[in-house]
Design a protein around this motif. Sequence first.
Motif, mmCIF file in Angstrom:
data_model
loop_
_atom_site.group_PDB
_atom_site.id
_atom_site.type_symbol
_atom_site.label_atom_id
_atom_site.label_comp_id
_atom_site.label_asym_id
_atom_site.label_seq_id
_atom_site.Cartn_x
_atom_site.Cartn_y
_atom_site.Cartn_z
ATOM 1 N N GLU A 381 0.825 -1.207 0.000
ATOM 2 C CA GLU A 381 0.000 0.000 0.000
ATOM 3 C C GLU A 381 0.859 1.257 0.000
ATOM 4 O O GLU A 381 0.492 2.273 -0.618
ATOM 5 N N ARG A 382 2.010 1.224 0.694
ATOM 6 C CA ARG A 382 2.910 2.383 0.659
ATOM 7 C C ARG A 382 3.425 2.622 -0.760
ATOM 8 O O ARG A 382 3.479 3.764 -1.234
ATOM 9 N N ASP A 383 3.803 1.538 -1.432
ATOM 10 C CA ASP A 383 4.273 1.672 -2.807
ATOM 11 C C ASP A 383 3.161 2.177 -3.719
ATOM 12 O O ASP A 383 3.384 3.037 -4.583
ATOM 13 N N LEU A 384 1.941 1.648 -3.522
ATOM 14 C CA LEU A 384 0.822 2.082 -4.355
ATOM 15 C C LEU A 384 0.495 3.550 -4.113
ATOM 16 O O LEU A 384 0.098 4.268 -5.044
ATOM 17 N N ALA A 385 0.643 4.006 -2.872
ATOM 18 C CA ALA A 385 0.360 5.417 -2.581
ATOM 19 C C ALA A 385 1.318 6.326 -3.338
ATOM 20 O O ALA A 385 0.922 7.366 -3.881
ATOM 21 N N GLN A 386 2.600 5.930 -3.402
ATOM 22 C CA GLN A 386 3.570 6.719 -4.153
ATOM 23 C C GLN A 386 3.252 6.702 -5.646
ATOM 24 O O GLN A 386 3.308 7.741 -6.319
ATOM 25 N N LEU A 387 2.917 5.536 -6.161
ATOM 26 C CA LEU A 387 2.593 5.442 -7.579
ATOM 27 C C LEU A 387 1.315 6.198 -7.913
ATOM 28 O O LEU A 387 1.207 6.819 -8.972
ATOM 29 N N THR A 388 0.336 6.156 -7.007
ATOM 30 C CA THR A 388 -0.902 6.903 -7.232
ATOM 31 C C THR A 388 -0.624 8.393 -7.285
ATOM 32 O O THR A 388 -1.149 9.111 -8.154
ATOM 33 N N ALA A 389 0.207 8.885 -6.371
ATOM 34 C CA ALA A 389 0.556 10.303 -6.371
ATOM 35 C C ALA A 389 1.290 10.683 -7.649
ATOM 36 O O ALA A 389 1.048 11.749 -8.233
ATOM 37 N N GLU A 390 2.166 9.804 -8.111
ATOM 38 C CA GLU A 390 2.891 10.093 -9.354
ATOM 39 C C GLU A 390 1.938 10.093 -10.548
ATOM 40 O O GLU A 390 2.025 10.956 -11.431
ATOM 41 N N ALA A 391 1.025 9.130 -10.591
ATOM 42 C CA ALA A 391 0.070 9.070 -11.697
ATOM 43 C C ALA A 391 -0.815 10.316 -11.723
ATOM 44 O O ALA A 391 -1.145 10.834 -12.797
ATOM 45 N N GLU A 392 -1.199 10.818 -10.550
ATOM 46 C CA GLU A 392 -2.051 12.010 -10.493
ATOM 47 C C GLU A 392 -1.327 13.249 -11.004
ATOM 48 O O GLU A 392 -1.964 14.195 -11.477
ATOM 49 N N VAL A 393 -0.012 13.264 -10.914
ATOM 50 C CA VAL A 393 0.770 14.390 -11.418
ATOM 51 C C VAL A 393 1.080 14.221 -12.901
ATOM 52 O O VAL A 393 1.039 15.179 -13.674
ATOM 53 N N VAL A 394 1.386 13.001 -13.301
ATOM 54 C CA VAL A 394 1.818 12.748 -14.674
ATOM 55 C C VAL A 394 0.655 12.850 -15.653
ATOM 56 O O VAL A 394 0.790 13.445 -16.730
#
Length: 669
Positions: A381-394
């Motif tokens: 979930e920690r990894d997914l949270a980082q990826l989700t934040a990156e996807a929301e920016v990208v």
Amino acid sequence: MTAELVRGQNHPLSRTRLEIRVSAGTPIVAVAALSDENGRTHGAEWVAHPAAHTQPGLQVSRQAAADHCLAVDLDAIPEAAHRVGVLLALPADGQSPVRFGTVAAPFVAVTGLDGAEIAGYTITGLDTESAVVALELYRRQGAWKVRAVGQGYAGGLAELLTDLGLPQAQELAGVINSAVSEGPPRSVQAPPPRTAEGGRSLRAAAPALGPDQGGTTPHGVPPMPPYGGQTPGGPAQPVPQPSAYPGGAPDPSVPARPAGAGGPIDYSHPRRQGAAPPPRTEPSDAPGQSAQPAPPVAGDATGWSMDERLYNQVWGMFEDLARTTAAYRGAVDFAESRMDKELGQVLSDPRSRLGGHGDAAREAARARHAQLVTQAREAFERDLAQLTAEAEVVEPALPPAYARWDSPVWQAYRVPTEIPMALRLGDLRLPEADRIRIPMLVRLPLERGLWIDSGRTGPSGGSFADAHAPGRLAVETAVAHAARLLAVYPAGELTVHVIDPAGSGAGPLAPLVRTGVLPAPPALGAAGVADVLTRLTQRVDLVQMAVRGGAADSLPQGFDTSRHLLIVNDFPHGFDDRAVNQLRYLADEGPAFGVHLMMVADREESSAYGPLLDPLWRSLLRLTPVPDDYLADPWVGHAWTYEPSLVPAGSQVLQHVLTQVAAARTKTT
């Protein structure tokens, strides 16, 4: 070794003849200004700008561009000048974005003349500013250094020049904006990727393959992340695709492909290591305060242009999601196997089968299993949270070629002047991380044909109440892909032909016909099929002979050098044996010589041809008009769910884009 600078950081320069590469993802103006030891610019002759692009020791671009290459000769800088400032501004034309906060973060790199990068700086933290001092080169004790500045100005270029102490700053800003508005924004040609020794070797993986698509892919094709083919529920099929970039040496940790398919593939991303995006921390001012990960930045990857950097960032996100999901699945499998082993040991001992001792051992085994699964899920979930934040920016920063149809970028669409690096064909997701969608990008120009499967496929094998629904939806999907291809090519650089023998696709094909982007109406009947296929096969023959004979400049005068896309609906209706052979020829030879194929077909309907068409299906990239989990990567073996890129219901974006494409084509003819 490249120095990745942050705001305020400096780095020594060992060379005096330099290039400054700027990549912004949207057209911007680049200016170079000299100033004295107090930071004051004495006059317009100290500023190199589009209306006066050369000054002593400086040369800048004449136009607004998404990518710039500025030349600097520090030995030729006047003695009175102690600083060289690189200034960036958004054009004040009323159409381009007017604030840096609405576009991807610009990236500036200082390189040698050989392209070796000395220092790089991603300009973050901008919001309402429309001009910025990106970096400055300055003298210090007889030597030159570079400093990352990142100072923005909401008042634009005029305010920035005024802050430099330039007399008549308002007038010079007006001259610059007038010079920029006279020419169309464009990009400079990016240099080729450097080898691993140069520090910019990019390794590409293979494109997605559908069931029965294990055929050899043409060499030299640099596609998106490692997608491979898999029949639902079947094993993943390794993709016969070599590393496409120079310096992409195989990774011995990756399993080798079957005999005859070449060496193993290296899927490692050049800047991303570990299961998720590495946390970037800023120094903490408060003693004892733990550093927090910095917010993700769109375009935070290697590359000479914003297009390339966003492409590589999407690739890295794909790799991160695949890796962290594999780690989570592996941890869960380990916990289950450990619990099974411990329970087996309890059952194998007659003394512990009954009584409190056996019950306690079983409860302890289950507790250890639950603990391991919980720990694995928390890390996941920690990894997914980082990826989700990156996807929301990208996602909001993606250009039209990479963006979803519902992205606001399409509302400001203008026909491009250059072909982009890749094209979005849909999204990929995994069941454990359903909220994250990774754009599925394929490199341009297309090196494989596309097959839109009109069979009754779907999330569970699929069925439709309307027998004609799969075919209609498949044609609509093909039109969306064709419209996206037309939208990302410069005016007149892509010509689309349509074969619809029975006229069954007239409704979904209407946007292409109505807007006038087709040079001729869809071909009907066997005669129409024969006419279009004959003309395109003759074209491939002619170009092939010219290229292989080393006489490409001997093509007939006025020969159309644009690329061609053939859309075939309802195959094999209207096709005789000769037409089938011509179609196979176009699928095999066409992409290398400017003719690409997109088929809308149900494989079962062509079963009468037997294995004759098996090579055709294997040579095409299978896409479905509905979400389906038929794609697999040969890297970790995940079954990815593919979702097509479709136009939202009721949206007029397709009409808007195709109308602009048709208007731009009319102007060029």
